[in-house]
Design a protein around this motif. Structure first.
Motif, PDB file in Angstrom:
ATOM      1  N   ILE A 149      17.785  -1.013  -4.268  1.00  0.00           N
ATOM      2  CA  ILE A 149      16.782  -0.503  -3.309  1.00  0.00           C
ATOM      3  C   ILE A 149      15.376  -0.625  -3.913  1.00  0.00           C
ATOM      4  N   ALA A 150      15.232  -0.195  -5.169  1.00  0.00           N
ATOM      5  CA  ALA A 150      13.911  -0.251  -5.822  1.00  0.00           C
ATOM      6  C   ALA A 150      13.400  -1.690  -5.833  1.00  0.00           C
ATOM      7  N   ASP A 151      14.269  -2.622  -6.205  1.00  0.00           N
ATOM      8  CA  ASP A 151      13.850  -4.034  -6.275  1.00  0.00           C
ATOM      9  C   ASP A 151      13.462  -4.550  -4.876  1.00  0.00           C
ATOM     10  N   ARG A 152      14.236  -4.150  -3.863  1.00  0.00           N
ATOM     11  CA  ARG A 152      13.968  -4.651  -2.501  1.00  0.00           C
ATOM     12  C   ARG A 152      12.642  -4.090  -1.964  1.00  0.00           C
ATOM     13  N   LEU A 153      12.399  -2.800  -2.204  1.00  0.00           N
ATOM     14  CA  LEU A 153      11.148  -2.204  -1.722  1.00  0.00           C
ATOM     15  C   LEU A 153       9.961  -2.835  -2.463  1.00  0.00           C
ATOM     16  N   GLY A 154      10.172  -3.137  -3.748  1.00  0.00           N
ATOM     17  CA  GLY A 154       9.131  -3.820  -4.525  1.00  0.00           C
ATOM     18  C   GLY A 154       8.838  -5.197  -3.934  1.00  0.00           C
ATOM     19  N   GLN A 155       9.889  -5.925  -3.539  1.00  0.00           N
ATOM     20  CA  GLN A 155       9.686  -7.255  -2.922  1.00  0.00           C
ATOM     21  C   GLN A 155       8.897  -7.145  -1.620  1.00  0.00           C
ATOM     22  N   SER A 156       9.047  -6.017  -0.922  1.00  0.00           N
ATOM     23  CA  SER A 156       8.314  -5.826   0.336  1.00  0.00           C
ATOM     24  C   SER A 156       6.876  -5.389   0.100  1.00  0.00           C
ATOM     25  N   GLY A 157       6.512  -5.186  -1.169  1.00  0.00           N
ATOM     26  CA  GLY A 157       5.122  -4.883  -1.476  1.00  0.00           C
ATOM     27  C   GLY A 157       4.852  -3.439  -1.850  1.00  0.00           C
ATOM     28  N   ALA A 158       5.895  -2.598  -1.875  1.00  0.00           N
ATOM     29  CA  ALA A 158       5.669  -1.190  -2.243  1.00  0.00           C
ATOM     30  C   ALA A 158       5.433  -1.067  -3.751  1.00  0.00           C
ATOM     31  N   ASN A 159       4.679  -0.030  -4.090  1.00  0.00           N
ATOM     32  CA  ASN A 159       4.494   0.353  -5.484  1.00  0.00           C
ATOM     33  C   ASN A 159       5.646   1.319  -5.781  1.00  0.00           C
ATOM     34  N   VAL A 160       6.588   0.923  -6.642  1.00  0.00           N
ATOM     35  CA  VAL A 160       7.850   1.671  -6.759  1.00  0.00           C
ATOM     36  C   VAL A 160       7.930   2.482  -8.058  1.00  0.00           C
ATOM     37  N   ILE A 161       8.329   3.744  -7.898  1.00  0.00           N
ATOM     38  CA  ILE A 161       8.596   4.617  -9.048  1.00  0.00           C
ATOM     39  C   ILE A 161      10.112   4.815  -9.083  1.00  0.00           C
ATOM     40  N   VAL A 162      10.722   4.621 -10.242  1.00  0.00           N
ATOM     41  CA  VAL A 162      12.154   4.913 -10.352  1.00  0.00           C
ATOM     42  C   VAL A 162      12.358   6.032 -11.362  1.00  0.00           C
ATOM     43  N   THR A 163      13.404   6.811 -11.121  1.00  0.00           N
ATOM     44  CA  THR A 163      13.718   7.879 -12.050  1.00  0.00           C
ATOM     45  C   THR A 163      15.209   7.873 -12.377  1.00  0.00           C
ATOM     46  N   ALA A 164      15.513   8.233 -13.612  1.00  0.00           N
ATOM     47  CA  ALA A 164      16.896   8.369 -14.078  1.00  0.00           C
ATOM     48  C   ALA A 164      16.815   9.188 -15.356  1.00  0.00           C
TER      49      ALA A 164
ATOM     50  N   GLY B  39       0.804  -1.215   0.000  1.00  0.00           N
ATOM     51  CA  GLY B  39       0.000   0.000   0.000  1.00  0.00           C
ATOM     52  C   GLY B  39       0.841   1.271   0.000  1.00  0.00           C
ATOM     53  N   LYS B  40       2.172   1.130   0.115  1.00  0.00           N
ATOM     54  CA  LYS B  40       3.039   2.320   0.135  1.00  0.00           C
ATOM     55  C   LYS B  40       3.540   2.636  -1.273  1.00  0.00           C
ATOM     56  N   ILE B  41       3.664   3.924  -1.542  1.00  0.00           N
ATOM     57  CA  ILE B  41       4.243   4.350  -2.819  1.00  0.00           C
ATOM     58  C   ILE B  41       5.644   4.888  -2.540  1.00  0.00           C
ATOM     59  N   ALA B  42       6.626   4.304  -3.218  1.00  0.00           N
ATOM     60  CA  ALA B  42       8.026   4.688  -2.978  1.00  0.00           C
ATOM     61  C   ALA B  42       8.632   5.257  -4.254  1.00  0.00           C
ATOM     62  N   LEU B  43       9.419   6.327  -4.099  1.00  0.00           N
ATOM     63  CA  LEU B  43      10.178   6.884  -5.224  1.00  0.00           C
ATOM     64  C   LEU B  43      11.662   6.710  -4.930  1.00  0.00           C
ATOM     65  N   VAL B  44      12.376   6.078  -5.865  1.00  0.00           N
ATOM     66  CA  VAL B  44      13.824   5.889  -5.711  1.00  0.00           C
ATOM     67  C   VAL B  44      14.520   6.628  -6.850  1.00  0.00           C
ATOM     68  N   THR B  45      15.281   7.652  -6.534  1.00  0.00           N
ATOM     69  CA  THR B  45      15.979   8.391  -7.593  1.00  0.00           C
ATOM     70  C   THR B  45      17.218   7.586  -8.010  1.00  0.00           C
ATOM     71  N   GLY B  46      17.515   7.615  -9.296  1.00  0.00           N
ATOM     72  CA  GLY B  46      18.624   6.792  -9.792  1.00  0.00           C
ATOM     73  C   GLY B  46      18.346   5.321  -9.556  1.00  0.00           C
ATOM     74  N   GLY B  47      17.085   4.928  -9.735  1.00  0.00           N
ATOM     75  CA  GLY B  47      16.690   3.550  -9.405  1.00  0.00           C
ATOM     76  C   GLY B  47      16.880   2.548 -10.527  1.00  0.00           C
ATOM     77  N   THR B  48      17.704   2.889 -11.528  1.00  0.00           N
ATOM     78  CA  THR B  48      17.871   1.959 -12.654  1.00  0.00           C
ATOM     79  C   THR B  48      19.204   1.223 -12.629  1.00  0.00           C
TER      80      THR B  48
END
Ligand SMILES: NC(=O)c1ccc[n+]([C@@H]2O[C@H](COP(=O)([O-])OP(=O)(O)OC[C@H]3O[C@@H](n4cnc5c(N)ncnc54)[C@H](OP(=O)(O)O)[C@@H]3O)[C@@H](O)[C@H]2O)c1
Length: 264
Positions: free
Chosen positions: A29-44, A13-22
């Motif tokens: 970090i993006a992959d790990r937060l996604g595994q924990s169930g977060a909806n992840v936005i990455v930017t680069a 249910g959490k929305i996470a933004l990871v800068t430089g997440g590619t």
């Protein structure tokens, strides 16, 4: 870990933004937060190219102030704000050699990349977190901020030291308003940026890649664990810090360096 603690590191249910997440630490970090169930936005600046990217990707250059407002408006429209912000972009962009080699332009570039990009993004995204009275902001720093090497990374270390100070001040400002702010300071980590740096160092010094890695570790006084970190090890710490299990943690700087930092 018992079931209750296990639940508390879930991020459903959490929305996470990871800068430089590619790439590198940000990708882990993006992959790990996604595994924990977060909806992840990455930017680069560039799409990583893989079509199986599991996260929402938005292209932007966070060192360009004009692009940031547009980027944040897009996020607010599509996601209605975010719960977790990991300010990960940064790195060494200026040459070694000490004070006389560093121009105003070098200093300005380091400050944009390692300090101002995070400050700007926090300023845009914090109001919604304050409104919802919850949120977590992570600033990825470096142990170089506390152990600058004048001939290798002076401007980088200084800009990250400023980030540490800003992160502490912000944590104090918003601590009573439901938003936690933390700093994570890795030592050397095996990422594309680190590999590129070591390849360049090996070439200019006429040594092998392995010798360049060893020289870097020696320069910081050695690493008791005798290796660099893997990006996934940094991601594991961040995953814990942004989770409800870390609910009383704010304003602290977590060093993750295989025991390298030489003082208590
Ligand atoms: N690697 C280490 O040993 C180490 C040690 C301590 C601390 N750190 C810190 O950890 C963080 C990540 O480092 P890393 O080694 O994982 O870096 P990396 O491998 O170079 O990855 C950097 C990421 O940031 C993106 N990026 C670069 N410039 C950008 C910009 N202007 N706007 C938006 N995105 C941008 C890159 O994608 P594009 O190129 O497509 O934009 C990429 O996704 C940095 O803050 C660094 O200072 C690293």
């Amino acid at each position: 870990m018992n079931n209750q603690q296990n639940m508390e590191t879930k991020l459903e249910g959490k929305i996470a933004l990871v800068t430089g997440g590619t790439k590198g630490i940000g990708k882990a970090i993006a992959d790990r937060l996604g595994q924990s169930g977060a909806n992840v936005i990455v930017t680069a600046r560039n799409h990583p190219g893989n079509t199986d990217l599991q996260h929402h990707f938005i292209a932007t250059d966070l060192t360009q102030p004009k692009q940031v407002s547009k980027f944040v408006n897009g996020i607010n429209e599509k996601f209605g704000g975010i719960d977790i912000l990991v300010n990960n972009i940064g790195g060494l962009t200026s040459p070694g050699g000490g004070f006389s080699t560093l121009t105003d332009e070098h200093w300005e570039n380091e400050l944009q990349f390692n300090l101002l990009a995070a400050i700007r993004l926090d300023r845009e995204l914090l109001p919604k977190m304050l409104e919802q009275k919850s949120g977590v902001i992570i600033h990825i720093s470096t142990t170089s901020a506390m152990q600058p090497l004048w001939d290798v990374n002076m401007a980088y270390a200084v800009s990250k030291a400023a980030l540490n100070s800003y992160s502490k001040a912000l944590a104090t400002e918003v601590g009573s308003k439901g938003v936690r702010v933390l700093t994570v300071s890795p030592g050397p980590v095996k990422t594309p940026m680190m590999v590129e740096f070591l390849q360049g160092y090996a070439k200019t010094s006429g040594i092998t890649f392995e010798e360049a890695s060893q020289n870097l570790m020696n320069k910081i006084g050695g690493i008791p664990m005798e290796r660099m970190a893997e990006p996934e090890e940094i991601a594991e710490l961040v995953n814990f810090l942004v989770s409800p299990a870390a609910s009383y943690l704010t304003g602290a700087n977590y060093v993750i360096d295989g025991g390298a930092f030489p003082v208590v």
